[in-house]
Design a protein around this motif. Sequence first.
Motif, PDB file in Angstrom:
ATOM      1  N   MET A 162      -6.953  -5.275  -5.206  1.00  0.00           N
ATOM      2  CA  MET A 162      -6.756  -3.886  -5.500  1.00  0.00           C
ATOM      3  C   MET A 162      -5.461  -3.755  -6.281  1.00  0.00           C
ATOM      4  SD  MET A 162      -7.224  -0.576  -5.311  1.00  0.00           S
ATOM      5  CE  MET A 162      -8.726  -0.536  -4.434  1.00  0.00           C
ATOM      6  N   VAL A 163      -5.499  -3.011  -7.348  1.00  0.00           N
ATOM      7  CA  VAL A 163      -4.301  -2.703  -8.128  1.00  0.00           C
ATOM      8  C   VAL A 163      -4.051  -1.215  -8.002  1.00  0.00           C
ATOM      9  CG1 VAL A 163      -3.261  -2.651 -10.418  1.00  0.00           C
ATOM     10  CG2 VAL A 163      -4.708  -4.583  -9.749  1.00  0.00           C
ATOM     11  N   ILE A 164      -2.847  -0.850  -7.620  1.00  0.00           N
ATOM     12  CA  ILE A 164      -2.485   0.557  -7.455  1.00  0.00           C
ATOM     13  C   ILE A 164      -1.389   0.880  -8.461  1.00  0.00           C
ATOM     14  CG2 ILE A 164      -1.589   2.295  -5.881  1.00  0.00           C
ATOM     15  CD1 ILE A 164      -2.692   0.558  -3.582  1.00  0.00           C
ATOM     16  N   LEU A 165      -1.681   1.810  -9.349  1.00  0.00           N
ATOM     17  CA  LEU A 165      -0.704   2.259 -10.346  1.00  0.00           C
ATOM     18  C   LEU A 165      -0.068   3.541  -9.843  1.00  0.00           C
ATOM     19  CD1 LEU A 165      -2.852   1.727 -13.543  1.00  0.00           C
ATOM     20  CD2 LEU A 165      -1.236   0.146 -12.497  1.00  0.00           C
ATOM     21  N   GLY A 166       1.239   3.604  -9.817  1.00  0.00           N
ATOM     22  CA  GLY A 166       1.910   4.787  -9.304  1.00  0.00           C
ATOM     23  C   GLY A 166       1.881   4.768  -7.783  1.00  0.00           C
ATOM     24  N   CYS A 167       2.626   3.895  -7.212  1.00  0.00           N
ATOM     25  CA  CYS A 167       2.565   3.658  -5.770  1.00  0.00           C
ATOM     26  C   CYS A 167       3.653   4.463  -5.059  1.00  0.00           C
ATOM     27  CB  CYS A 167       2.696   2.158  -5.502  1.00  0.00           C
ATOM     28  SG  CYS A 167       2.118   1.678  -3.902  1.00  0.00           S
ATOM     29  N   GLY A 168       3.455   5.772  -4.986  1.00  0.00           N
ATOM     30  CA  GLY A 168       4.363   6.642  -4.233  1.00  0.00           C
ATOM     31  C   GLY A 168       3.906   6.732  -2.789  1.00  0.00           C
ATOM     32  N   TYR A 169       3.992   7.906  -2.199  1.00  0.00           N
ATOM     33  CA  TYR A 169       3.642   8.090  -0.792  1.00  0.00           C
ATOM     34  C   TYR A 169       2.186   7.711  -0.514  1.00  0.00           C
ATOM     35  CZ  TYR A 169       2.710  10.293   3.676  1.00  0.00           C
ATOM     36  OH  TYR A 169       2.320  10.517   4.962  1.00  0.00           O
ATOM     37  N   VAL A 170       1.269   8.298  -1.262  1.00  0.00           N
ATOM     38  CA  VAL A 170      -0.160   8.040  -1.025  1.00  0.00           C
ATOM     39  C   VAL A 170      -0.516   6.600  -1.395  1.00  0.00           C
ATOM     40  CG1 VAL A 170      -2.509   8.679  -1.708  1.00  0.00           C
ATOM     41  CG2 VAL A 170      -0.805  10.460  -1.302  1.00  0.00           C
ATOM     42  N   GLY A 171      -0.024   6.133  -2.534  1.00  0.00           N
ATOM     43  CA  GLY A 171      -0.322   4.777  -2.968  1.00  0.00           C
ATOM     44  C   GLY A 171       0.211   3.721  -2.005  1.00  0.00           C
ATOM     45  N   THR A 172       1.374   3.963  -1.438  1.00  0.00           N
ATOM     46  CA  THR A 172       1.951   3.031  -0.479  1.00  0.00           C
ATOM     47  C   THR A 172       1.101   2.968   0.782  1.00  0.00           C
ATOM     48  OG1 THR A 172       4.183   3.352  -1.330  1.00  0.00           O
ATOM     49  CG2 THR A 172       4.001   2.494   0.909  1.00  0.00           C
ATOM     50  N   ARG A 173       0.645   4.122   1.259  1.00  0.00           N
ATOM     51  CA  ARG A 173      -0.229   4.141   2.447  1.00  0.00           C
ATOM     52  C   ARG A 173      -1.527   3.389   2.167  1.00  0.00           C
ATOM     53  NH1 ARG A 173       0.598   8.044   6.619  1.00  0.00           N
ATOM     54  NH2 ARG A 173      -1.662   8.094   6.797  1.00  0.00           N
ATOM     55  N   LEU A 174      -2.068   3.587   0.971  1.00  0.00           N
ATOM     56  CA  LEU A 174      -3.299   2.900   0.582  1.00  0.00           C
ATOM     57  C   LEU A 174      -3.061   1.382   0.506  1.00  0.00           C
ATOM     58  CD1 LEU A 174      -6.252   3.243  -0.356  1.00  0.00           C
ATOM     59  CD2 LEU A 174      -5.364   3.439  -2.690  1.00  0.00           C
ATOM     60  N   ALA A 175      -1.942   0.989  -0.083  1.00  0.00           N
ATOM     61  CA  ALA A 175      -1.611  -0.432  -0.187  1.00  0.00           C
ATOM     62  C   ALA A 175      -1.506  -1.068   1.202  1.00  0.00           C
ATOM     63  CB  ALA A 175      -0.300  -0.617  -0.949  1.00  0.00           C
ATOM     64  N   ARG A 176      -0.888  -0.362   2.125  1.00  0.00           N
ATOM     65  CA  ARG A 176      -0.766  -0.880   3.494  1.00  0.00           C
ATOM     66  C   ARG A 176      -2.135  -1.057   4.134  1.00  0.00           C
ATOM     67  NH1 ARG A 176       3.987   3.271   4.696  1.00  0.00           N
ATOM     68  NH2 ARG A 176       5.748   1.993   4.021  1.00  0.00           N
ATOM     69  N   ARG A 177      -3.012  -0.098   3.913  1.00  0.00           N
ATOM     70  CA  ARG A 177      -4.372  -0.193   4.479  1.00  0.00           C
ATOM     71  C   ARG A 177      -5.104  -1.419   3.959  1.00  0.00           C
ATOM     72  NH1 ARG A 177      -7.425   4.371   6.753  1.00  0.00           N
ATOM     73  NH2 ARG A 177      -5.858   5.305   8.094  1.00  0.00           N
ATOM     74  N   TYR A 178      -5.056  -1.608   2.653  1.00  0.00           N
ATOM     75  CA  TYR A 178      -5.728  -2.773   2.067  1.00  0.00           C
ATOM     76  C   TYR A 178      -5.117  -4.075   2.586  1.00  0.00           C
ATOM     77  CZ  TYR A 178      -8.903  -0.464  -1.122  1.00  0.00           C
ATOM     78  OH  TYR A 178      -9.945   0.257  -1.651  1.00  0.00           O
ATOM     79  N   ARG A 179      -3.792  -4.120   2.671  1.00  0.00           N
ATOM     80  CA  ARG A 179      -3.125  -5.317   3.169  1.00  0.00           C
ATOM     81  C   ARG A 179      -3.527  -5.591   4.622  1.00  0.00           C
ATOM     82  NH1 ARG A 179       2.321  -4.331   4.909  1.00  0.00           N
ATOM     83  NH2 ARG A 179       1.002  -3.696   6.560  1.00  0.00           N
ATOM     84  N   GLU A 180      -3.597  -4.536   5.454  1.00  0.00           N
ATOM     85  CA  GLU A 180      -4.000  -4.691   6.854  1.00  0.00           C
ATOM     86  C   GLU A 180      -5.413  -5.260   6.976  1.00  0.00           C
ATOM     87  OE1 GLU A 180      -3.470  -0.793   8.425  1.00  0.00           O
ATOM     88  OE2 GLU A 180      -1.276  -0.963   8.462  1.00  0.00           O
TER      89      GLU A 180
END
Length: 64
Positions: free
Chosen positions: A1-19
């Motif tokens: 998964m690539v997330i462009l613009g990783c602010g509040y929402v993007g960071t939460r999404l990144a954590r979910r994918y990593r988990e």
Amino acid sequence: MVILGCGYVGTRLARRYRERGSPVSCLVRSEDSQSDLAAEGISAVARDIATGPPAGVELGEPDE
């Protein structure tokens, strides 16, 4: 998964994918944000795309 613009929402999404065990890469504006994500095991690149391409990168003309 690539997330462009990783602010509040993007960071939460990144954590979910990593988990879930999925590989995640993020584009963030600051080196501080990059360091914060790296501390959580999330790959990130610091680049502010609003200021243009990085030094040494030339963008061609758009295809018509």
